[in-house]
Motif scaffolding. Structure first.
Motif, PDB file in Angstrom:
ATOM      1  N   MET A  11       1.018  -1.218  -0.009  1.00  0.00           N
ATOM      2  CA  MET A  11       0.113  -0.183  -0.042  1.00  0.00           C
ATOM      3  C   MET A  11       0.909   1.116   0.141  1.00  0.00           C
ATOM      4  O   MET A  11       0.769   2.089  -0.562  1.00  0.00           O
ATOM      5  N   VAL A  12       1.827   1.036   0.617  1.00  0.00           N
ATOM      6  CA  VAL A  12       2.863   2.503   0.773  1.00  0.00           C
ATOM      7  C   VAL A  12       3.281   2.532  -0.604  1.00  0.00           C
ATOM      8  O   VAL A  12       3.574   3.488  -1.102  1.00  0.00           O
ATOM      9  N   TRP A  13       3.734   1.525  -1.202  1.00  0.00           N
ATOM     10  CA  TRP A  13       4.559   1.649  -2.439  1.00  0.00           C
ATOM     11  C   TRP A  13       3.537   2.216  -3.621  1.00  0.00           C
ATOM     12  O   TRP A  13       3.784   3.019  -4.323  1.00  0.00           O
ATOM     13  N   ARG A  66      -1.964   3.945 -16.665  1.00  0.00           N
ATOM     14  CA  ARG A  66      -1.125   3.234 -15.660  1.00  0.00           C
ATOM     15  C   ARG A  66      -1.927   3.701 -14.121  1.00  0.00           C
ATOM     16  O   ARG A  66      -1.880   2.935 -13.180  1.00  0.00           O
ATOM     17  N   LEU A  67      -2.043   4.957 -14.198  1.00  0.00           N
ATOM     18  CA  LEU A  67      -2.815   5.559 -12.928  1.00  0.00           C
ATOM     19  C   LEU A  67      -3.971   4.895 -12.548  1.00  0.00           C
ATOM     20  O   LEU A  67      -4.134   4.600 -11.096  1.00  0.00           O
ATOM     21  N   HIS A  68      -4.960   4.577 -13.504  1.00  0.00           N
ATOM     22  CA  HIS A  68      -5.973   4.112 -13.083  1.00  0.00           C
ATOM     23  C   HIS A  68      -5.944   2.556 -12.613  1.00  0.00           C
ATOM     24  O   HIS A  68      -6.640   2.028 -11.579  1.00  0.00           O
ATOM     25  N   ALA A  69      -4.728   1.875 -13.201  1.00  0.00           N
ATOM     26  CA  ALA A  69      -4.671   0.538 -12.982  1.00  0.00           C
ATOM     27  C   ALA A  69      -4.217   0.598 -11.473  1.00  0.00           C
ATOM     28  O   ALA A  69      -4.478  -0.425 -10.624  1.00  0.00           O
ATOM     29  N   LEU A  70      -3.226   1.570 -10.980  1.00  0.00           N
ATOM     30  CA  LEU A  70      -2.503   1.554  -9.658  1.00  0.00           C
ATOM     31  C   LEU A  70      -3.757   1.929  -8.808  1.00  0.00           C
ATOM     32  O   LEU A  70      -3.670   1.254  -7.770  1.00  0.00           O
ATOM     33  N   LYS A  71      -4.661   2.567  -8.949  1.00  0.00           N
ATOM     34  CA  LYS A  71      -5.568   3.122  -8.113  1.00  0.00           C
ATOM     35  C   LYS A  71      -6.578   1.689  -7.856  1.00  0.00           C
ATOM     36  O   LYS A  71      -7.038   1.583  -6.634  1.00  0.00           O
ATOM     37  N   ARG A 125      -5.649  -1.363  -8.161  1.00  0.00           N
ATOM     38  CA  ARG A 125      -4.852  -2.259  -7.241  1.00  0.00           C
ATOM     39  C   ARG A 125      -4.853  -2.034  -5.712  1.00  0.00           C
ATOM     40  O   ARG A 125      -4.843  -2.762  -4.612  1.00  0.00           O
ATOM     41  N   LEU A 126      -4.557  -0.595  -5.439  1.00  0.00           N
ATOM     42  CA  LEU A 126      -4.648  -0.051  -4.184  1.00  0.00           C
ATOM     43  C   LEU A 126      -6.019  -0.239  -3.498  1.00  0.00           C
ATOM     44  O   LEU A 126      -6.089  -0.504  -2.495  1.00  0.00           O
ATOM     45  N   ALA A 160      -6.272  -2.156  -0.155  1.00  0.00           N
ATOM     46  CA  ALA A 160      -6.858  -1.668   1.000  1.00  0.00           C
ATOM     47  C   ALA A 160      -8.090  -2.348   1.875  1.00  0.00           C
ATOM     48  O   ALA A 160      -8.271  -2.581   2.994  1.00  0.00           O
ATOM     49  N   ALA A 161      -9.024  -2.879   0.895  1.00  0.00           N
ATOM     50  CA  ALA A 161     -10.265  -3.466   1.099  1.00  0.00           C
ATOM     51  C   ALA A 161      -9.548  -4.817   1.995  1.00  0.00           C
ATOM     52  O   ALA A 161     -10.315  -5.435   3.082  1.00  0.00           O
TER      53      ALA A 161
END
Length: 538
Positions: A97-99, A141-146, A148-149, A153-154
């Motif tokens: 999550m930090v990464w 890429r930003l949409h994919a990372l969000k 995953r986050l 987080a869930a």
């Protein structure tokens, strides 16, 4: 700059030796390991379903359920290993999550900048993307990372972890056997070997420090069989004694002292399917050793070490920050298998520690490097070669091995701030130390900068010259001179004669009897004075 500090020593010890088993012993160990591995897999599934609702009563219930099929001690080892594995998975979720948040923040900051905008460190602004197509790719890429986050987080909120006993890589290899050159039988054997459980925690006060897997001072190995496999016993009280013996060469005397005093020693028996060998690992905890003060660690100088992709550059420095002797380089090769890389690092560190002992230094200074946040393309752009370089840098493994190996030789490890050590070292030390018989590299100069920072000296060889005139009226210009050094505030001795080399020193309009004009009581006509190229020591 962060202050230098002495790295605390290790608190645990682990030693390993090979077991030369007979076919009967290997078959028994495999059967016991597979059976206990199945119990461990079921216990991990139960613990994962409990999530954050797990408590001491739930732990006790799991242990009681496992005791009937194995034993109380085997059940305790399994439940403890399960708890450690679940906790490790939770720490991995937090790190991920930090990464992810760091990558998302970097991409959003660059997307907010205009296309082609340059970075401004003074205002804290990053550079923008070079083209519209790159900006669009980074938006995806930003949409994919969000996404995953959000998933991680869930899972973190409800305490759900994803763990594969035996390894995720080996599990994925099941669907690519042809590419790996394996058949289904070989893969199945590796999978069962990786999921076996043959580990027992030590108990102080029990015979030889462990009641489940017991190794005596003569090297005899015996283990308590689970209740379901008691028919395999060849010794009283449901125990099985192996025909093979073990003799720990490394730290063998320390291990023997512990089992003689019945102090706790944990054992783990594992099988290397690729080599076809069995090993036993003994581990125990040491008493906490107080950290040596920084001043005491540096009382006899230091060996500055610059870590690089293929070698360690080292140079011995005395207490005043002066390089002593010649630079040393300890090479290693990070290509090949993980075992080969580990052996290369261990061999290089062994030579480094022996060099430090020969120099008489009691400390080694290294950079406190951490590349966990410096491998992304957002930070280093398209410099793929540099990103690949820092990705394979063995920072964590090298520092961990250096601390553990240095503790055995009573050598302290001092960590320093890595900022500008390579740049300032090359600027102030590389060229002055080059001789016709010695070629000083940029890495050698960086090792001097690291050692001087650990000792508390400035990296530069001399302070800046006086702002108004070239004299010592504004203070002594040599940084190594201490307050108790005689004549440190006096001006430099005057070389008589004109300032050109074409006129002899005893000629000219002022070449008369200068003793009558000298006020200090000493003759101004003396031996020519020449400053050394290296810094002055006390």
């Amino acid at each position: 700059m962060k202050a230098s500090f002495v790295v605390p020593g290790t608190s645990g010890v682990a030693i390993r030796d090979r077991l030369r088993l007979s076919d009967r012993d290997a078959a028994v160990l495999r059967e016991v390991g597979v059976f206990l591995g199945s119990l461990a897999a079921g216990d991990l599934a139960v613990r994962s379903r409990q999530g954050l609702t797990h408590d001491a009563s739930g732990w006790a219930a799991r242990k009681r359920e496992l005791t009937g099929d194995s034993s109380a001690r085997w059940a305790g080892s399994i439940t403890k290993a399960t708890h450690d594995q679940w906790a490790l998975a939770r720490r991995g979720q937090l790190a991920e999550m930090v990464w992810l948040r760091g990558r998302i923040g970097q991409i959003e900051a660059r997307m907010a900048r205009p296309l082609g905008a340059k970075a401004c460190k003074r205002e804290g602004l990053v550079r923008g993307y070079g083209s519209r197509s790159e900006w669009h790719a980074k938006a995806r890429r930003l949409h994919a990372l969000k996404g995953r986050l959000a998933g991680v987080a869930a899972d973190w909120a409800v305490g759900r972890v994803h763990v594969v006993r035996g390894g995720k890589r080996l599990a994925h290899l099941r669907h690519h056997l042809d590419e790996a050159g394996l058949d289904e039988r070989t893969w199945r054997e590796r999978w069962q070997t990786a999921r076996m459980f043959l580990a027992a925690d030590g108990e102080s006060g029990k015979r030889s420090g462990n009641e489940t897997i017991r190794i005596t001072g003569t090297g005899e190995i015996s283990l308590k069989l689970p209740a379901a496999l008691a028919h395999l016993a060849n010794a009283p009280h449901g125990r099985y004694v192996l025909n093979a013996t073990v003799a720990f060469k490394h730290r063998g005397q320390e291990w023997l002292d512990r089992i003689t005093a019945n102090r706790a020693v944990a054992y783990r028996i594992h099988h290397d399917h690729v080599r076809g060998r069995w090993y036993v690992t003994a581990s125990w905890q040491r008493n906490a050793v107080p950290v040596l003060p920084l001043k005491a660690a540096l009382a006899r100088g230091v060996v500055g070490v610059d870590m690089n992709d293929d070698h360690l550059a080292a140079w011995h420095l005395d207490t005043h920050g002066n390089p002593v002797g010649e630079p040393r380089r300890f090479f290693y090769d990070l290509s090949g298998t993980a075992a080969h890389r580990d052996a290369q690092i261990r061999h290089a560190l062994t030579r480094l520690l022996h060099h430090a002992r020969r120099c008489g230094a009691a400390a080694i200074a290294i950079e406190d490097l951490d590349f966990t946040d410096g491998k992304s393309r957002e930070k280093h752009g398209r410099n793929k070669r540099f990103r690949r370089l820092i990705s394979r840098f063995p920072t964590a493994k090298l520092k961990a091995r250096l601390v553990s190996m240095a503790a055995e030789l009573d050598i302290a490890v001092v960590a320093v701030d890595p900022a500008y050590t390579s740049r300032w070292g090359a600027q102030h030390w590389q060229q002055p130390l080059i001789t016709p018989t010695r070629k000083t590299t940029r890495h050698d100069a960086a090792s001097i900068a690291i050692g001087r920072r650990a000792l508390g000296h400035p990296i530069r060889r001399r302070t800046a010259p006086p702002p108004t005139h070239q004299s010592d009226g504004y203070g002594h210009r040599t940084v190594q001179a201490g307050p108790d050094t005689r004549q440190r505030e006096e001006p430099r001795p005057h070389t008589p004669g004109p300032r050109t080399s074409c006129v002899p020193p005893d000629s000219g309009t002022k070449a008369g009897d200068q003793n009558t004009q000298h006020r200090s009581g000493r003759s101004a006509e003396q031996q020519p004075w020449q400053q050394d190229s290296l810094p002055l020591s006390l």
